[in-house]
Design a protein around this motif. Structure first.
Motif, PDB file in Angstrom:
ATOM      1  N   PRO A  85      45.227 -14.015 -20.349  1.00  6.70           N
ATOM      2  CA  PRO A  85      43.925 -14.525 -20.946  1.00  6.70           C
ATOM      3  C   PRO A  85      43.264 -13.718 -21.838  1.00  6.70           C
ATOM      4  O   PRO A  85      43.020 -12.684 -21.545  1.00  6.70           O
ATOM      5  N   LEU A 113      39.600 -13.762 -24.270  1.00 10.43           N
ATOM      6  CA  LEU A 113      38.265 -14.096 -24.637  1.00 10.43           C
ATOM      7  C   LEU A 113      38.010 -14.194 -25.912  1.00 10.43           C
ATOM      8  O   LEU A 113      38.065 -13.151 -26.535  1.00 10.43           O
ATOM      9  N   ARG A 123      35.248 -13.806 -28.206  1.00 11.82           N
ATOM     10  CA  ARG A 123      34.002 -13.620 -27.903  1.00 11.82           C
ATOM     11  C   ARG A 123      33.082 -14.350 -28.872  1.00 11.82           C
ATOM     12  O   ARG A 123      32.070 -14.831 -28.621  1.00 11.82           O
ATOM     13  N   ALA A 155      32.445 -17.767 -27.693  1.00 14.73           N
ATOM     14  CA  ALA A 155      31.517 -17.641 -26.597  1.00 14.73           C
ATOM     15  C   ALA A 155      30.177 -17.492 -26.907  1.00 14.73           C
ATOM     16  O   ALA A 155      29.411 -18.064 -26.351  1.00 14.73           O
ATOM     17  N   LEU A 201      28.817 -19.948 -15.632  1.00 14.01           N
ATOM     18  CA  LEU A 201      29.735 -19.507 -16.272  1.00 14.01           C
ATOM     19  C   LEU A 201      30.966 -20.438 -16.518  1.00 14.01           C
ATOM     20  O   LEU A 201      31.748 -20.445 -17.390  1.00 14.01           O
ATOM     21  N   SER A 202      30.998 -21.050 -15.634  1.00 15.92           N
ATOM     22  CA  SER A 202      32.081 -22.324 -15.561  1.00 15.92           C
ATOM     23  C   SER A 202      31.947 -23.109 -16.523  1.00 15.92           C
ATOM     24  O   SER A 202      32.825 -23.893 -17.219  1.00 15.92           O
ATOM     25  N   VAL A 227      33.284 -21.196 -19.535  1.00 25.57           N
ATOM     26  CA  VAL A 227      34.659 -21.236 -19.710  1.00 25.57           C
ATOM     27  C   VAL A 227      35.304 -22.517 -19.980  1.00 25.57           C
ATOM     28  O   VAL A 227      36.508 -22.456 -20.668  1.00 25.57           O
ATOM     29  N   SER A 228      34.829 -23.497 -19.603  1.00 27.10           N
ATOM     30  CA  SER A 228      35.409 -24.769 -19.723  1.00 27.10           C
ATOM     31  C   SER A 228      35.303 -25.117 -21.107  1.00 27.10           C
ATOM     32  O   SER A 228      36.165 -26.270 -21.668  1.00 27.10           O
ATOM     33  N   VAL A 242      37.598 -21.016 -25.881  1.00 30.06           N
ATOM     34  CA  VAL A 242      36.763 -19.873 -25.473  1.00 30.06           C
ATOM     35  C   VAL A 242      37.762 -19.016 -24.576  1.00 30.06           C
ATOM     36  O   VAL A 242      37.522 -17.584 -25.141  1.00 30.06           O
ATOM     37  N   VAL A 243      38.577 -19.537 -23.841  1.00 29.30           N
ATOM     38  CA  VAL A 243      39.530 -18.570 -23.053  1.00 29.30           C
ATOM     39  C   VAL A 243      40.969 -19.115 -23.331  1.00 29.30           C
ATOM     40  O   VAL A 243      41.044 -20.497 -23.162  1.00 29.30           O
TER      41      VAL A 243
END
Length: 292
Positions: free
Chosen positions: A78, A80, A82, A85, A107-108, A111-112, A116-117
């Motif tokens: 995984p 990120l 950046r 984000a 944070l959820s 991330v969703s 982003v990830v």
């Protein structure tokens, strides 16, 4: 054994966490030109790949395509994004300032957000990568070499047949050439005989004219050199080294000699034979353009 510069080969190999496919395509080219198209993970190996290909394939425009896939045992990591984000965080902060919304940014929620990830392939062991690459590249080169050899054999058969035709035509030229001066001499004497009653004939001048004509249309040297070049050309058929450039040079020399024969010929039949030789020679020249 001569080889064509045209061919295609493919090789595949699997290793720890990856599967590789190597495709090589080559077409005729004056020199050796190797182009590599490979994934970013193989950038450090491109010089080595090019060197290995150049050692096997001396001439041709050669394109090497390498594709890499992660197999079932591969590691996905995984990652990120950046900048993306940070852009989302800034957007959410602006929204909270502008609108009456309490609380922080979960944070959820961050991330969703899409991309982003993301999952990307992890670094593969260089030993495994190189072993797979060497295997797939070797297979591709072997398949390509087989195709080049087969096409080279067909080219060889065609050139051998055309050289035989040229030799037969050359024999006809050799047989006809001495007759040209003799026939011209006979015609000249006939014309002079018809004029003998009104014109004084200088026999010495006539002999000089005959000698000059005979020398001007003498192609014996060209015939000897042409046969010598043909013999050298045939000798290249048995070479294990690339011979395309040598063949190209000899074709130019053969063309030079046959052009000289044509310019010296003062006979319709001789000219016809020379034109036929040039036609066969042009077909050989076209074939030579694709010989390694």
């Amino acid at each position: 054994m001569i080889k064509s510069m045209t061919g295609y080969g493919k090789g595949q190999a699997q290793g720890e966490g990856l599967a590789l496919s190597v495709e090589i395509k080559s077409v005729n080219h004056r020199y050796g030109d190797v182009t590599i198209k490979a994934p970013r993970t193989m950038m450090a190996l491109e010089t080595e790949i090019k060197k290995g290909v150049s050692e096997k394939l001396k001439r041709g425009k050669i394109d090497v395509f390498i594709t890499q896939e992660i197999n079932g045992n591969g590691v996905m990591v995984p990652t990120l994004n950046r900048p993306l984000a940070a852009a989302y965080v800034a957007l959410f902060e602006d929204m909270r300032t502008e609108f009456p919304v309490d609380g922080g940014i979960p944070l959820s929620l961050l991330v969703s957000q899409k991309e982003v990830v993301t999952l990307k392939e992890g670094d593969l062991p260089q030993e495994s990568l190189k072993a797979c690459l060497d295997s797939a590249l070797s297979q591709a080169l072997q398949a390509l070499e087989g195709m080049r050899v087969r096409e080279g054999e067909a080219t060889l058969r065609d050139m051998e047949a055309r050289l035989e035709v040229m030799e037969k035509l050359l024999g006809a030229v050799e047989g006809r050439a001495p007759q040209v001066a003799a026939e011209w001499q006979g015609k000249l004497k006939e014309r002079l005989a018809r004029l003998a009653g009104d014109v004084a004939v200088d026999e010495q001048r006539v002999a000089q004219e005959i000698a000059v004509f005979a020398d001007r249309c003498d192609i014996s040297e060209e015939l000897v050199r042409f046969r010598s070049h043909l013999s050298q050309f045939r000798g290249l058929f048995r070479s294990d080294e690339p011979v395309g450039r040598q063949m190209d040079f000899l074709v130019q020399e053969l063309n030079r000699e046959v052009n000289t024969m044509g310019s010296k010929s003062n006979d319709a039949e001789l000219t016809r034979q020379v034109v036929a030789i040039k036609a066969e020679l042009e077909k050989v020249r076209e074939q030579v353009q694709n010989v390694e």
